[in-house]
Design an enzyme around this catalytic site. Structure first.
Site, PDB file in Angstrom:
ATOM      1  N   CYS A  14     -18.938  -3.750  29.789  1.00 27.60           N
ATOM      2  CA  CYS A  14     -18.606  -3.685  28.355  1.00 27.60           C
ATOM      3  C   CYS A  14     -17.991  -2.319  28.087  1.00 27.60           C
ATOM      4  O   CYS A  14     -17.481  -1.687  29.017  1.00 27.60           O
ATOM      5  CB  CYS A  14     -19.838  -3.971  27.495  1.00 27.60           C
ATOM      6  SG  CYS A  14     -21.170  -2.767  27.679  1.00 27.60           S
ATOM      7  N   ASN A  17     -21.705   0.455  28.040  1.00 28.57           N
ATOM      8  CA  ASN A  17     -22.763   0.157  29.028  1.00 28.57           C
ATOM      9  C   ASN A  17     -24.157   0.503  28.495  1.00 28.57           C
ATOM     10  O   ASN A  17     -25.037   0.923  29.253  1.00 28.57           O
ATOM     11  CB  ASN A  17     -22.487   0.853  30.374  1.00 28.57           C
ATOM     12  CG  ASN A  17     -23.356   0.383  31.538  1.00 28.57           C
ATOM     13  OD1 ASN A  17     -23.738   1.167  32.409  1.00 28.57           O
ATOM     14  ND2 ASN A  17     -23.704  -0.883  31.574  1.00 28.57           N
ATOM     15  N   CYS A  19     -25.282  -1.629  25.483  1.00 30.04           N
ATOM     16  CA  CYS A  19     -25.706  -2.814  24.721  1.00 30.04           C
ATOM     17  C   CYS A  19     -25.492  -4.113  25.510  1.00 30.04           C
ATOM     18  O   CYS A  19     -26.435  -4.697  26.037  1.00 30.04           O
ATOM     19  CB  CYS A  19     -24.979  -2.907  23.387  1.00 30.04           C
ATOM     20  SG  CYS A  19     -25.318  -1.514  22.273  1.00 30.04           S
ATOM     21  N   ARG A  20     -24.225  -4.575  25.582  1.00 28.37           N
ATOM     22  CA  ARG A  20     -23.959  -5.907  26.143  1.00 28.37           C
ATOM     23  C   ARG A  20     -24.110  -5.981  27.652  1.00 28.37           C
ATOM     24  O   ARG A  20     -24.760  -6.886  28.170  1.00 28.37           O
ATOM     25  CB  ARG A  20     -22.545  -6.361  25.746  1.00 28.37           C
ATOM     26  CG  ARG A  20     -22.390  -6.623  24.280  1.00 28.37           C
ATOM     27  CD  ARG A  20     -20.933  -6.696  23.901  1.00 28.37           C
ATOM     28  NE  ARG A  20     -20.285  -5.390  23.960  1.00 28.37           N
ATOM     29  CZ  ARG A  20     -19.013  -5.155  23.712  1.00 28.37           C
ATOM     30  NH1 ARG A  20     -18.218  -6.161  23.412  1.00 28.37           N
ATOM     31  NH2 ARG A  20     -18.508  -3.936  23.753  1.00 28.37           N
ATOM     32  N   SER A  21     -23.459  -5.051  28.370  1.00 24.75           N
ATOM     33  CA  SER A  21     -23.452  -5.222  29.838  1.00 24.75           C
ATOM     34  C   SER A  21     -24.801  -4.951  30.508  1.00 24.75           C
ATOM     35  O   SER A  21     -25.144  -5.675  31.453  1.00 24.75           O
ATOM     36  CB  SER A  21     -22.315  -4.452  30.502  1.00 24.75           C
ATOM     37  OG  SER A  21     -22.441  -3.069  30.314  1.00 24.75           O
ATOM     38  N   ASP A 125     -19.172  -7.017  20.097  1.00 22.79           N
ATOM     39  CA  ASP A 125     -19.929  -5.778  20.147  1.00 22.79           C
ATOM     40  C   ASP A 125     -21.032  -5.793  19.081  1.00 22.79           C
ATOM     41  O   ASP A 125     -20.734  -5.836  17.888  1.00 22.79           O
ATOM     42  CB  ASP A 125     -18.947  -4.628  19.882  1.00 22.79           C
ATOM     43  CG  ASP A 125     -19.593  -3.267  20.054  1.00 22.79           C
ATOM     44  OD1 ASP A 125     -20.813  -3.225  20.266  1.00 22.79           O
ATOM     45  OD2 ASP A 125     -18.865  -2.273  19.970  1.00 22.79           O
TER      46      ASP A 125
HETATM   47  P1  4NP Z   1     -21.548  -1.842  24.398  1.00 20.52           P
HETATM   48  O1  4NP Z   1     -21.680  -1.369  22.863  1.00 20.52           O
HETATM   49  O2  4NP Z   1     -20.071  -1.691  24.746  1.00 20.52           O
HETATM   50  O3  4NP Z   1     -21.985  -3.257  24.351  1.00 20.52           O
HETATM   51  O4  4NP Z   1     -22.448  -0.932  25.201  1.00 20.52           O
HETATM   52  C1  4NP Z   1     -21.229  -0.151  22.371  1.00 20.52           C
HETATM   53  C2  4NP Z   1     -21.973   0.969  22.547  1.00 20.52           C
HETATM   54  C3  4NP Z   1     -21.560   2.165  22.007  1.00 20.52           C
HETATM   55  C4  4NP Z   1     -20.386   2.221  21.300  1.00 20.52           C
HETATM   56  C5  4NP Z   1     -19.616   1.076  21.143  1.00 20.52           C
HETATM   57  C6  4NP Z   1     -20.037  -0.106  21.685  1.00 20.52           C
HETATM   58  N1  4NP Z   1     -19.957   3.445  20.720  1.00 20.52           N
HETATM   59  O5  4NP Z   1     -18.924   3.452  20.036  1.00 20.52           O
HETATM   60  O6  4NP Z   1     -20.622   4.463  20.907  1.00 20.52           O
END
Ligand code: 4NP
Length: 162
Positions: A14, A17, A19-21, A125
């Site tokens: 993602c 790294n 939340c989703r992945s 997201d």
């Molecule tokens: P992820 O989610 O890509 O699923 O880990 C996010 C985590 C942090 C951010 C964006 C998406 N951020 O902008 O900090």
């Protein structure tokens, strides 16, 4: 088929790294274990700004709620991942495009949208939303993990075994 062959290596990707992945990673590992599948799973982000961090507390809470063990520290995708992993599965189309852009020529890894083995939808997201987004992410991770297992079981893998 489990055997002496190299197990299939899967990297879930993602943006951050956190939340989703890491959830996809934990869920795929857990579902594979329940099915007795021999699989190596890891996760990474296309961005490095959360490197070394534990998963978001909402990802941890959602995994805990569903009895899925989670233990990961965020890292960014590196060039060697395109040699190590048989499949690199992106959470959404932006990360898919970024992976394709940075993949070295002759990359061994098959790069695909995680949802492409099922309904072809992105995992949105959930970072800026509430717990419902994380629950939806969990549901998609379970669904897409099983669709991926079915795909690999039916089509095999040129480089490794399930
Ligand atoms: P992820 O989610 O890509 O699923 O880990 C996010 C985590 C942090 C951010 C964006 C998406 N951020 O902008 O900090």
């Amino acid at each position: 088929m489990a055997g002496s062959e190299r197990p299939l290596h899967v990297l879930i990707v993602c943006l951050g790294n956190i939340c989703r992945s890491p959830m996809g990673h934990a869920v795929m590992e857990h579902e594979a274990k329940k099915k007795g599948l021999n699989l190596v799973v890891d996760s990474a982000g296309t961005a490095a700004y959360h490197e070394g961090e534990e998963p978001d507390e909402r990802t941890v809470a959602t995994c805990k709620k569903h009895g899925v063990p989670i233990d990961h520290l965020a890292r960014a995708v590196v060039q060697n991942d395109f040699k190590t992993f048989d499949y690199i599965l992106a959470s959404d189309t932006q990360n898919l495009e970024n992976l394709r852009r940075v993949a070295p020529k002759g990359s061994k890894a098959k790069i695909a949208l995680f949802g492409s083995f099922d309904d072809n939808k992105p995992i949105q997201d959930p970072y800026y939303g509430g717990m419902r987004g994380f629950e939806k992410t969990y549901e998609q991770c379970v669904q897409y993990s099983h669709a991926f297992f079915d795909y690999v079981s039916a089509n095999g893998s040129p480089t490794a075994s399930l």
